[in-house]
Design a protein around this motif. Sequence first.
Motif, PDB file in Angstrom:
ATOM      1  N   PHE A 257    -122.318 -49.512  64.731  1.00 35.82           N
ATOM      2  CA  PHE A 257    -122.241 -50.899  65.205  1.00 35.82           C
ATOM      3  C   PHE A 257    -120.831 -51.191  65.713  1.00 35.82           C
ATOM      4  N   ARG A 258    -119.846 -50.782  64.947  1.00 39.09           N
ATOM      5  CA  ARG A 258    -118.450 -50.986  65.365  1.00 39.09           C
ATOM      6  C   ARG A 258    -118.176 -50.280  66.680  1.00 39.09           C
ATOM      7  N   GLN A 259    -118.636 -49.048  66.800  1.00 38.06           N
ATOM      8  CA  GLN A 259    -118.343 -48.222  67.971  1.00 38.06           C
ATOM      9  C   GLN A 259    -118.942 -48.789  69.250  1.00 38.06           C
ATOM     10  N   PHE A 260    -120.161 -49.312  69.167  1.00 38.99           N
ATOM     11  CA  PHE A 260    -120.878 -49.704  70.386  1.00 38.99           C
ATOM     12  C   PHE A 260    -120.950 -51.214  70.621  1.00 38.99           C
ATOM     13  N   TYR A 261    -120.696 -52.010  69.588  1.00 39.71           N
ATOM     14  CA  TYR A 261    -120.870 -53.450  69.742  1.00 39.71           C
ATOM     15  C   TYR A 261    -119.585 -54.261  69.571  1.00 39.71           C
ATOM     16  N   ILE A 262    -118.497 -53.623  69.171  1.00 40.49           N
ATOM     17  CA  ILE A 262    -117.217 -54.310  69.013  1.00 40.49           C
ATOM     18  C   ILE A 262    -116.276 -53.832  70.115  1.00 40.49           C
ATOM     19  N   SER A 263    -115.554 -54.747  70.738  1.00 44.06           N
ATOM     20  CA  SER A 263    -114.645 -54.381  71.822  1.00 44.06           C
ATOM     21  C   SER A 263    -113.526 -53.469  71.309  1.00 44.06           C
ATOM     22  N   VAL A 264    -112.949 -52.685  72.206  1.00 53.44           N
ATOM     23  CA  VAL A 264    -111.886 -51.756  71.823  1.00 53.44           C
ATOM     24  C   VAL A 264    -110.675 -52.492  71.240  1.00 53.44           C
ATOM     25  N   PRO A 265    -110.184 -53.577  71.861  1.00 53.81           N
ATOM     26  CA  PRO A 265    -109.065 -54.308  71.247  1.00 53.81           C
ATOM     27  C   PRO A 265    -109.405 -54.833  69.853  1.00 53.81           C
ATOM     28  N   ALA A 266    -110.650 -55.303  69.674  1.00 59.54           N
ATOM     29  CA  ALA A 266    -111.054 -55.800  68.362  1.00 59.54           C
ATOM     30  C   ALA A 266    -111.117 -54.657  67.346  1.00 59.54           C
ATOM     31  N   GLN A 267    -111.567 -53.475  67.777  1.00 65.46           N
ATOM     32  CA  GLN A 267    -111.595 -52.326  66.879  1.00 65.46           C
ATOM     33  C   GLN A 267    -110.184 -51.954  66.416  1.00 65.46           C
ATOM     34  N   GLN A 268    -109.229 -52.036  67.324  1.00 60.28           N
ATOM     35  CA  GLN A 268    -107.843 -51.727  66.972  1.00 60.28           C
ATOM     36  C   GLN A 268    -107.296 -52.728  65.963  1.00 60.28           C
ATOM     37  N   LEU A 269    -107.622 -54.001  66.159  1.00 61.80           N
ATOM     38  CA  LEU A 269    -107.200 -55.023  65.204  1.00 61.80           C
ATOM     39  C   LEU A 269    -107.916 -54.848  63.867  1.00 61.80           C
ATOM     40  N   MET A 270    -109.183 -54.435  63.915  1.00 59.07           N
ATOM     41  CA  MET A 270    -109.928 -54.179  62.680  1.00 59.07           C
ATOM     42  C   MET A 270    -109.217 -53.165  61.797  1.00 59.07           C
ATOM     43  N   GLU A 271    -108.654 -52.142  62.410  1.00 58.64           N
ATOM     44  CA  GLU A 271    -107.953 -51.105  61.647  1.00 58.64           C
ATOM     45  C   GLU A 271    -106.743 -51.687  60.920  1.00 58.64           C
ATOM     46  N   GLN A 272    -106.036 -52.594  61.571  1.00 60.46           N
ATOM     47  CA  GLN A 272    -104.873 -53.210  60.928  1.00 60.46           C
ATOM     48  C   GLN A 272    -105.294 -54.150  59.799  1.00 60.46           C
ATOM     49  N   VAL A 273    -106.361 -54.912  60.029  1.00 61.22           N
ATOM     50  CA  VAL A 273    -106.857 -55.805  58.983  1.00 61.22           C
ATOM     51  C   VAL A 273    -107.413 -54.998  57.815  1.00 61.22           C
ATOM     52  N   GLN A 274    -108.040 -53.854  58.125  1.00 62.78           N
ATOM     53  CA  GLN A 274    -108.568 -52.988  57.079  1.00 62.78           C
ATOM     54  C   GLN A 274    -107.454 -52.480  56.173  1.00 62.78           C
ATOM     55  N   GLN A 275    -106.306 -52.150  56.744  1.00 61.17           N
ATOM     56  CA  GLN A 275    -105.156 -51.708  55.944  1.00 61.17           C
ATOM     57  C   GLN A 275    -104.726 -52.797  54.962  1.00 61.17           C
ATOM     58  N   ILE A 276    -104.728 -54.036  55.427  1.00 63.96           N
ATOM     59  CA  ILE A 276    -104.352 -55.152  54.554  1.00 63.96           C
ATOM     60  C   ILE A 276    -105.389 -55.338  53.449  1.00 63.96           C
ATOM     61  N   ALA A 277    -106.674 -55.216  53.808  1.00 64.54           N
ATOM     62  CA  ALA A 277    -107.741 -55.360  52.814  1.00 64.54           C
ATOM     63  C   ALA A 277    -107.651 -54.275  51.745  1.00 64.54           C
ATOM     64  N   ILE A 278    -107.337 -53.047  52.167  1.00 63.69           N
ATOM     65  CA  ILE A 278    -107.193 -51.936  51.210  1.00 63.69           C
ATOM     66  C   ILE A 278    -105.974 -52.167  50.319  1.00 63.69           C
ATOM     67  N   ALA A 279    -104.887 -52.661  50.913  1.00 66.65           N
ATOM     68  CA  ALA A 279    -103.666 -52.914  50.143  1.00 66.65           C
ATOM     69  C   ALA A 279    -103.913 -53.967  49.067  1.00 66.65           C
ATOM     70  N   ARG A 280    -104.715 -54.960  49.398  1.00 66.52           N
ATOM     71  CA  ARG A 280    -104.994 -56.005  48.411  1.00 66.52           C
ATOM     72  C   ARG A 280    -105.774 -55.453  47.216  1.00 66.52           C
ATOM     73  N   LYS A 281    -106.618 -54.471  47.460  1.00 65.65           N
ATOM     74  CA  LYS A 281    -107.412 -53.883  46.375  1.00 65.65           C
ATOM     75  C   LYS A 281    -106.645 -52.826  45.586  1.00 65.65           C
ATOM     76  N   HIS A 282    -105.472 -52.468  46.073  1.00 66.81           N
ATOM     77  CA  HIS A 282    -104.686 -51.405  45.430  1.00 66.81           C
ATOM     78  C   HIS A 282    -104.255 -51.819  44.021  1.00 66.81           C
ATOM     79  N   ARG A 283    -104.443 -50.924  43.058  1.00 69.95           N
ATOM     80  CA  ARG A 283    -104.027 -51.168  41.677  1.00 69.95           C
ATOM     81  C   ARG A 283    -103.028 -50.084  41.271  1.00 69.95           C
ATOM     82  N   PRO A 284    -101.742 -50.438  41.216  1.00 67.14           N
ATOM     83  CA  PRO A 284    -100.712 -49.421  40.946  1.00 67.14           C
ATOM     84  C   PRO A 284    -100.706 -48.987  39.476  1.00 67.14           C
ATOM     85  N   PHE A 285    -100.280 -47.751  39.249  1.00 65.45           N
ATOM     86  CA  PHE A 285    -100.121 -47.270  37.877  1.00 65.45           C
ATOM     87  C   PHE A 285     -98.911 -47.924  37.217  1.00 65.45           C
ATOM     88  N   GLN A 286     -97.874 -48.207  38.014  1.00 67.03           N
ATOM     89  CA  GLN A 286     -96.649 -48.811  37.498  1.00 67.03           C
ATOM     90  C   GLN A 286     -96.339 -50.072  38.301  1.00 67.03           C
TER      91      GLN A 286
END
Length: 332
Positions: A257-286
């Motif tokens: 769906f992302r590949q064929f239905y989301i514009s290329v600029p939006a896909q690039q922005l999705m990757e940056q937002v995904q990094q932020i979403a992953i960072a928020r879920k990060h649970r550090p050991f220390q």
Amino acid sequence: MKLMADITIKGPDQPIEYKEPIMLVGSCFTEHIGNKLQDLKFSVMQNPNGILFDPISVCNSITGYVDKKIYQPGDLFYHNELWQSWAHHSRFSGISDEQVLDQINRSQEAAHEFLSKAGWLVITLGSSFSYRLVESEKPVANCHRAPAQWFRKHLCTIDETIAALDNMMHRLFFFNPGLRIIFTVSPVRHLRDGVVENNRSKARLLEAVHHLVNKFNKLYYFPAYELVIDVLRDYRFYDIDLAHPNYQATEFVLEKFRQFYISVPAQQLMEQVQQIAIARKHRPFQPQTMAHKMFLKGFADKSRKLMEQYAFLDLNEEISYFEQQEQSIHIV
């Protein structure tokens, strides 16, 4: 050696952009797509009536948003100690009829406003089987565990489904002329209906949807059903109930769906937002370290910069989280 069948997916000439609001209506598989888009900060509204499966319920709900239908006390019924609506999922049910009506009508109002400005509507049909109240022949969207003898099970014909969708879209495009619609058929297998009956049900949905997509502009078909049934084509891509696609299958479909239905600029922005979403879920050991403090500060800054660059992006919740976590770290 080829292990998967080839499939041709044709996306829209003008794919989805980040700033375009997206409403999603239909079966539980609709919410897999919607949840993913919501996590990535697209402007999304999902199932204002709750999960819906058959085309009649889907069309009635969307027409209700267009009309800004106001539900009255007579639209509710009392069963199993709860006030409920035949047009809504059980998440709207409650002990107080006033609260149930208030929740339903607030959802209707929000859906009306959102749909008037939406750029896209994703409709996922799950089953051609529609349930009707025996005493009135009224279609119901959810049986709410009422006695089986209250209902008549009806398998919608192809013509019946086409007529319902066609009439709904006529009203919809008059209400929002710029709207574009993506149809999908859910790959969830309704095995309680029986294997043969499930296949008949899906076949009718497919025929009806393709008839409309081939007939009108602004309509598109995303082959979620075929991607699971014909491309993956293996029970290891289903949960233990052998009916619902598992995480791997869902991610495979969402990637297409992302590949064929989301514009290329939006896909690039999705990757940056995904990094932020992953960072928020990060649970550090220390967590009480300078390194983690700098990690949080870095992503708070990155979130702010993205919001400055893209006015339609709302990352305030993420910024608040990173800043609160950063302030809670006290380096000795």
